[in-house]
Design a protein around this motif. Structure first.
Motif, short mmCIF file in Angstrom:
data_model
loop_
_atom_site.label_atom_id
_atom_site.label_comp_id
_atom_site.label_asym_id
_atom_site.label_seq_id
_atom_site.Cartn_x
_atom_site.Cartn_y
_atom_site.Cartn_z
N ASN A 314 0.97 -1.04 0.20
CA ASN A 314 -0.03 -0.06 -0.19
C ASN A 314 0.99 1.26 0.00
O ASN A 314 1.94 1.38 0.81
CB ASN A 314 -0.87 -0.04 1.03
CG ASN A 314 -1.89 -1.28 1.47
OD1 ASN A 314 -2.47 -1.61 0.34
ND2 ASN A 314 -1.83 -1.66 2.50
N PRO A 315 0.55 2.29 -0.73
CA PRO A 315 1.26 3.48 -0.99
C PRO A 315 1.12 4.43 0.13
O PRO A 315 0.37 4.20 0.99
CB PRO A 315 1.07 4.09 -2.29
CG PRO A 315 -0.55 3.70 -2.48
CD PRO A 315 -0.49 2.17 -1.93
N PRO A 316 2.29 5.22 0.52
CA PRO A 316 2.02 6.13 1.65
C PRO A 316 0.84 6.91 1.33
O PRO A 316 0.49 7.18 0.23
CB PRO A 316 3.36 6.83 1.61
CG PRO A 316 3.71 6.81 0.33
CD PRO A 316 3.53 5.55 -0.09
N ALA A 318 -1.60 10.03 0.39
CA ALA A 318 -1.40 11.24 0.01
C ALA A 318 -1.43 12.55 1.21
O ALA A 318 -2.26 12.26 2.00
CB ALA A 318 -2.61 11.45 -1.05
N ILE A 344 0.77 17.05 -8.91
CA ILE A 344 1.02 16.71 -10.40
C ILE A 344 0.04 16.16 -10.90
O ILE A 344 -0.26 14.88 -10.46
CB ILE A 344 2.83 16.17 -10.46
CG1 ILE A 344 3.83 17.00 -9.67
CG2 ILE A 344 2.68 15.75 -11.75
CD1 ILE A 344 5.13 16.06 -9.55
N PRO A 345 -0.50 16.76 -11.68
CA PRO A 345 -1.59 16.07 -12.61
C PRO A 345 -1.33 14.85 -13.24
O PRO A 345 -0.27 14.78 -13.93
CB PRO A 345 -2.21 17.04 -13.42
CG PRO A 345 -1.15 18.00 -13.67
CD PRO A 345 -0.44 17.96 -12.36
N GLU A 346 -2.09 13.66 -12.86
CA GLU A 346 -2.11 12.63 -13.81
C GLU A 346 -0.79 11.83 -13.73
O GLU A 346 -0.23 11.16 -14.77
CB GLU A 346 -2.36 13.03 -15.31
CG GLU A 346 -3.71 13.67 -15.57
CD GLU A 346 -4.85 12.79 -14.88
OE1 GLU A 346 -4.88 11.72 -15.25
OE2 GLU A 346 -5.89 13.53 -14.52
N THR A 347 0.06 11.96 -12.66
CA THR A 347 1.14 11.34 -12.61
C THR A 347 1.25 9.87 -12.02
O THR A 347 0.86 9.85 -10.88
CB THR A 347 2.05 12.35 -11.71
OG1 THR A 347 2.28 13.46 -12.33
CG2 THR A 347 3.69 11.59 -11.65
N ALA A 348 1.72 8.75 -12.79
CA ALA A 348 1.66 7.66 -12.11
C ALA A 348 2.74 7.66 -10.77
O ALA A 348 3.90 8.31 -10.78
CB ALA A 348 2.29 6.78 -13.20
N VAL A 349 2.35 6.92 -9.92
CA VAL A 349 3.10 6.56 -8.69
C VAL A 349 4.03 5.47 -8.61
O VAL A 349 3.43 4.25 -9.10
CB VAL A 349 2.11 6.57 -7.47
CG1 VAL A 349 3.14 6.33 -6.10
CG2 VAL A 349 1.37 7.87 -7.29
N LYS A 350 5.24 5.28 -8.48
CA LYS A 350 5.98 4.29 -8.78
C LYS A 350 6.62 4.22 -7.25
O LYS A 350 7.05 5.00 -6.60
CB LYS A 350 7.30 4.56 -9.46
CG LYS A 350 6.96 4.58 -11.02
CD LYS A 350 8.06 4.78 -11.90
CE LYS A 350 7.58 4.86 -13.19
NZ LYS A 350 8.65 5.31 -14.19
N GLU A 351 6.55 2.72 -6.73
CA GLU A 351 7.23 2.29 -5.52
C GLU A 351 8.54 2.14 -5.36
O GLU A 351 8.96 1.17 -6.02
CB GLU A 351 6.13 1.19 -4.97
CG GLU A 351 6.56 0.83 -3.71
CD GLU A 351 6.66 1.66 -2.67
OE1 GLU A 351 7.26 2.64 -2.41
OE2 GLU A 351 5.80 1.35 -1.44
#
Lengths: 418, 300
Positions: A314-316, A318, A344-351
């Motif tokens: 699970n990501p941190p 927002a 940042i609009p529409e930015t993919a989150v990378k773990e």
């Protein structure tokens, strides 16, 4: 970073960690470990049995530690003996028979860094002679020898510590504590591997010494990759699972180094724990691309212990959502911020993962383990937990080889369950 | 008050879910259902997965009828509907077009003019009878980037309704938010759209009840305070990228509409027909003067 800096940070960072209920009672008193002056006044006198490459590696670390003196060195191979004595500044007494060393009365403990087939006999003799013992891993060459060593410790009450230095590595201790707190959830699978790309040979200066020098390659002396490398990682897996493997199956062969050796140059194992989770382990010496790693997996995340990183499933949260949760908790009715400067609009989150331990320590735990052994001697405090860890790791490694040789699933024998 | 928080990665971004007045087990069940639905949708719509149904359609549908799943058929039908509604401003069929300046400078003007002629959702034909799709342009590639999260949020909403959840807030990468019911300490969910140059300066607060808000932007401000266009917003009718700092937010009870129209109005604030039903909807743009002070412009 020097060992002293490394050690200072270790002491600061792990005082709370090891002082807690999780590991505290099994480790030397960290506060005493920190007290150099007191330690100098209570110098621990050690003998080294086996001053080959591993023994010299341990001596290099011991020489950095205040309050430990190497007063005797023993090896039956003269160049190793000479080198060992030289590393003490010529001060240590030299022996070529360990039994003679055990007759000395001014030694608190011995460090055994011999080939595997000698671990049990020398350890048991040393314990019975009244010495505290640090023996390199793996514990012994057969399950029966492991049990005999365990029983010898019980009978004598002396300290018996086996060289699994990850148990003294701050990064691993921190990871164990995080896993114990449930940060990965229940551990469902562990993958570990150790890959090298070399022939695992040492130079043989004289004919007739091949088996003595390259003892790791022959079954009479060694159990190959499973004990020399695998036992470390099996120990880590066992400690995390708070269990030992109940069954093992696997394959192994000599598929690349066809040079007269006997032990496998690749092993590929599946261990099963009592809850149905597994340790998938492999080791090879014909490709080093992936190096070595222990990957600990649970429903909440993954840890890579060698890399020192944790990857959450699970990501941190927002930042805005964190603020909202805080507001709800404190009964505040404020807007949830959106689209601001950091957005940042529409930015993919990378773990990319987070570091388990923020300080990069040069020591892999070996120096701290040596210092810990000395402190255990000062406190006359044996750790049964650490010994059981080593015991089950060694037997699991040995059962791995049995499974390969028999081509069967091997069950952990009842008679070896402590 | 029992507030439960869960999050996970999905559709190339982060989904955050805040559930109000539910116990831990119920929250786990909710998130399990949501994850399950979104995983299935991702397998249909992702353009990053080479084996997704949309990726396969993009490879096979040129001059060939390709039967698709109901989910993908509905998604493409939706694209055609919004293409018509926005007079061609919402065009999901130009994935190969990177805009006049090119996202990374690889496309020349000539490349783009060729792509303009042979791509676009207008060259897509759907067949209701056998749920098949055919592309009539060799460079047609459908990109789910402009509508996928809206479809996903609609699925999330359906799960929450079917589970009888009254109050919740779901965020998809903070660009698309679904606000169900109300905040536990107020009568609505207050969501602030901030100016991008001024930290914590609220341009407009939206008061949401059972609504979604989608905010689309043309870029972001880096750590040194400089605006960086993302070059991924362009007018599909001309190929021109929109590089001025600006955001557009659209509020609707339908998250699909919110997502698609926030991007469409970012490209052309006049793209909607006069007959467009604006009841229960809001749209506003946050633009900037030469001193980078924000100005809020109502659109609907």
């Amino acid at each position: 970073m020097t060992y002293k800096q490394s050690r200072r940070i270790f002491l600061q960072k792990t005082a709370l960690l090891t002082g807690g209920l999780f590991l505290g009672s099994h480790f030397p008193d960290i506060r005493t470990l920190a007290n150099d002056q007191e330690n100098m006044a209570n110098t621990v006198r050690l003998g080294i049995i086996g001053s080959g490459s591993r023994g010299q590696y341990l001596m290099t670390h011991i020489n950095l530690i205040p309050g430990i003196e190497i007063v005797a060195v023993c090896d039956n191979y003269q160049p190793n003996l000479d080198k060992g004595v030289e590393m003490t500044g010529g001060k240590a007494e030299a022996f070529n028979d360990y039994r003679k060393l055990l007759e000395k009365k001014n030694i608190d403990g011995v460090i055994i860094a011999t080939p595997l087939h000698l671990h049990a006999v020398i350890s048991i003799d040393s314990l019975k002679a009244g010495f505290h013992v640090f023996c390199e891993k793996a514990m012994a060459k057969t399950p029966a020898e492991c049990l005999a060593m365990y029983n010898a410790q019980l009978e004598t009450g002396k300290i018996l510590l086996i060289g699994h230095q990850r148990m003294f590595n701050p990064r691993y201790l921190k990871a164990f504590e995080m896993i114990n707190r449930g940060q990965l959830g229940d551990i469902t699978q562990i993958r570990a591997y150790w890959h090298r790309n070399n022939d695992w040979r040492r130079e043989v200066p004289e004919t007739g010494l091949e088996r003595e020098i390259n003892w790791r390659l022959y079954w009479d002396y060694s159990e190959g990759l499973m004990t020399e490398l695998g036992s470390h990682q099996i120990q880590v897996a066992n400690f995390i699972k708070k269990d030992f493997p109940r069954r093992v199956t696997g394959t192994g062969s000599i598929n690349y180094w066809h040079d007269g050796r006997e032990v496998f140059d690749n092993v590929n194992m599946v261990y099963e724990y009592s809850d149905g989770s597994s340790l998938i382990y492999d080791s090879m010496i014909s490709n080093a691309h992936y190096g070595y790693e222990e990957q600990i997996m649970g429903p909440k995340g993954t840890m890579e212990l060698e890399a020192g990183k944790m990857y959450s499933e699970n990501p941190p949260p927002a930042p805005g959502i964190l603020q909202l949760l805080n507001n709800i908790e404190h009964e505040i009715f404020d807007p949830l911020p959106l689209g601001g400067k950091s957005w940042i609009p529409e930015t993919a989150v990378k773990e990319k993962g987070e570091y388990i331990y923020e300080v990069d320590l040069e020591d892999d735990g070996t120096a701290l383990e040596m210092e810990g052994f000395a402190q255990m001697i000062r406190e006359n405090r044996h750790s049964d937990v650490l010994l059981r860890e080593a015991y089950y790791a060694a037997i699991a490694a040995l059962l791995g080889n049995m499974a390969i040789k028999k081509g069967e699933v091997v069950t952990f024998p009842e008679e070896y369950i402590l | 008050m029992n507030t439960q928080y869960r999050n996970f990665f999905s559709m190339g971004t982060r989904l955050d879910a805040v559930f109000i007045n539910v116990n831990e087990k119920h929250a786990d069940n909710l998130i399990y259902r949501i994850k399950n639905d979104l995983n299935k949708l991702e397998n249909v719509l992702s353009i990053y997965k080479t084996d997704s149904e949309l990726s396969m359609l993009n490879r096979t549908a040129y001059k060939k009828d390709t039967a698709v799943s109901p989910d993908l058929y509905e998604a493409v039908r939706l694209c055609l509907d919004y293409y018509k509604l926005t007079n061609g401003v919402f065009d999901a069929g130009r994935a190969k077009l990177t805009g006049s300046s090119g996202r990374d400078g690889r496309n020349t003007q000539r490349d783009n003019s060729t792509l303009m002629e042979s791509s676009g959702i207008g060259l897509v034909e759907i067949n209701e009878k056998d749920k098949s799709i055919r592309y009539h342009g060799k460079n047609v590639k459908i990109d789910s980037g402009g509508f996928g999260k809206g479809l996903a949020m609609k699925k999330v909403k359906n799960v929450l309704i079917s589970e009888g959840l009254g109050n919740a807030l779901i965020s998809f990468g903070e660009s698309l938010i679904l606000a169900m019911g109300k905040h536990p300490h107020g009568n609505y969910w207050p969501v602030a759209v901030e100016g991008i140059f001024q930290k914590q300066s609220v341009a407009r607060v939206a008061s949401l009840v059972d609504q979604s808000i989608s905010t689309s932007g043309t870029g972001f401000v880096d750590v040194s305070g400089v605006f960086r266009p993302s070059f991924n917003i362009f007018d599909p009718r001309t190929g021109n990228t929109i590089n001025d700092p600006m955001t557009v937010s659209f509020i609707s009870d339908d998250p699909i509409e919110a997502e698609i129209l926030s991007t469409s109005l970012l490209i052309d604030r006049g793209c909607l027909p006069e007959v467009f039903d604006t009841s229960g909807k809001e749209a506003f743009a946050v633009i900037y003067d030469n001193d980078m002070n924000f100005i809020v412009r109502e659109i609907l």
